[in-house]
Design a protein around this motif. Sequence first.
Motif, PDB file in Angstrom:
ATOM      1  N   GLU A 274       0.828  -1.208   0.000  1.00  0.00           N
ATOM      2  CA  GLU A 274       0.000   0.000   0.000  1.00  0.00           C
ATOM      3  C   GLU A 274       0.863   1.260   0.000  1.00  0.00           C
ATOM      4  OE1 GLU A 274      -4.105  -1.539   2.101  1.00  0.00           O
ATOM      5  OE2 GLU A 274      -2.761  -0.331   3.342  1.00  0.00           O
ATOM      6  N   GLU A 287       2.108   0.496   4.053  1.00  0.00           N
ATOM      7  CA  GLU A 287       2.177  -0.786   4.757  1.00  0.00           C
ATOM      8  C   GLU A 287       2.046  -1.914   3.752  1.00  0.00           C
ATOM      9  OE1 GLU A 287      -0.935  -2.302   7.118  1.00  0.00           O
ATOM     10  OE2 GLU A 287      -2.533  -1.567   5.846  1.00  0.00           O
ATOM     11  N   ASN A 289       0.152  -5.713   3.262  1.00  0.00           N
ATOM     12  CA  ASN A 289      -0.809  -6.688   3.774  1.00  0.00           C
ATOM     13  C   ASN A 289      -0.434  -8.068   3.259  1.00  0.00           C
ATOM     14  OD1 ASN A 289      -2.421  -4.846   5.225  1.00  0.00           O
ATOM     15  ND2 ASN A 289      -3.388  -4.198   3.338  1.00  0.00           N
TER      16      ASN A 289
END
Length: 472
Positions: A274, A287, A289
Amino acid sequence: MLRKILIANRGEIAVRIIRACTEMGIRSVAVYSEADRFALHVKKADEAYCIGSEPVAGYLNIYTLVNLALATGCDAVHPGYGFLSENAQFARACKERGLIFIGPEADVIFRMGDKTEARKAMVAAGIPVTPGTDGNLCDVDEAVSAAEKIGYPVMLKATSGGGGRGIRRCDNVHELRGNYDRVISEATKAFGSAAVFLEKCIVNPRHIEVQVLADRYGNAIHLYERDCSIQRRNQKLIEIAPSPQLDEAQRQYIGGLAVIAAKAVGYTNAGTVEFLLDDGGRFYFMEMNTRVQVEHTITETITGVDIVEEQIRIAAGLPLRFKQEEIIRRGFAIQFRINAEDPQNSFLPSFGRISRYYAPGGPGVRTDTAIYTGYEIPPFYDSMVAKVIVNALTWEDAIQRGERALKDMGLFGIKTTIPYYLQILRHPEFRAARFNTGFVENNPDLVNYSNKPRPEVLASVIAAAMASHTGL
Ligand code: ADP
Ligand code: ADP
Ligand code: MG
């Protein structure tokens, strides 16, 4: 290939994973709480086992799930999203007991699940990262002096946060002092960790994320980006692939950056990197995921790649079957998260019985859901009850199709976000593909739609009124 998979999840993602298993000739094992006895994933799986009377605890019980997978002869476990999907201990427990965890290695999950560790890893890999503290904060005074260096506004964030929770914007020192304990207590309650850090607040950014796939042999590719800027309280509502706000050069750049990021941490399986995109066209890593995402569907739609199937193949030890240049992108896809919420009442959850449901259909429409007519939505879980995905060759046509599909959908008995999304689709800034994460907050009037019944309903009311009046 794998023979039997335990799905450690519920709702639409459990149904989605069962579909992939069925197509691949793999047996599926569902688990359910007593509250989920009548859930669709229980009906659709080859086998289903009750994991307790607590609504949530069973889905989070590593030992129950691992033992059940072994007892039922599974060779792998798919965690879906939420619940244990980013829990390194779960991935490790699976491996130790000889089960394949369908996701990256436990240590990668651990490292990327910690936002400050992930930031460090990205800095080391040469990826641009949102300016912020090097690690976690010790106390509020350290936060205040760090914020002075970074410059207000700042974001105070829970290090192990997720699902848009544990994040507060602070515009000045008073807000920072006021929010500090609040975020810590929120983080402790929601994530079991009091660690927090500070990031520069990128004002009115776009949320751009890249889907990656990586095998165990060092191959990694991206499946282009998604624009998840339409959010409310840091939670995604509508997602679009590819981003209609990027040009081709930006698209290639960000895709390449995500692959570098994945390779730098030894990533395997499907994952999402992200980024925030600021007004000046700069991208910042936010971040990673380490799981399948709610919005993986729109990437599947524009690339034709079945991401859950690829997850299973990679976990089974197969090499990636696509080279980057073989990933062909076509048109635009939009996903609407249909939430059981009342937009006109502060998006308050609206659980209850679905009196009538029919899915939208026709060309370019996909619906992923676990609801059916007569289903009672339990109040213990996420409010997202369906995902409507539309695609078309152009952005304008995708919007038209979205409007048509949402009107096509029949969902009665509860309040949903459908009428609110119709308002968004009509907004000129959305249509012009000029929006950022402030869109929902900056357009509070979008909740002012009327709920007037359709003429046929009115006609029956009129007829009844006339009948009583005239005695017919
Ligand atoms: P996505 O990025 O796939 O859209 P979301 O952030 O919407 O994911 O989260 C998907 C689901 O997982 C939501 O139900 C959310 O509440 C839950 N979730 C995500 N991360 C965490 C976490 N760290 N702890 C608890 N729940 C989480
Ligand atoms: P989560 O793990 O809950 O998904 P993220 O770190 O991905 O948390 O942030 C969720 C959302 O919060 C982002 O999509 C963005 O809208 C907002 N956000 C997070 N960090 C920042 C930042 N530094 N500046 C501006 N917005 C941010
Ligand atoms: Mg996020």
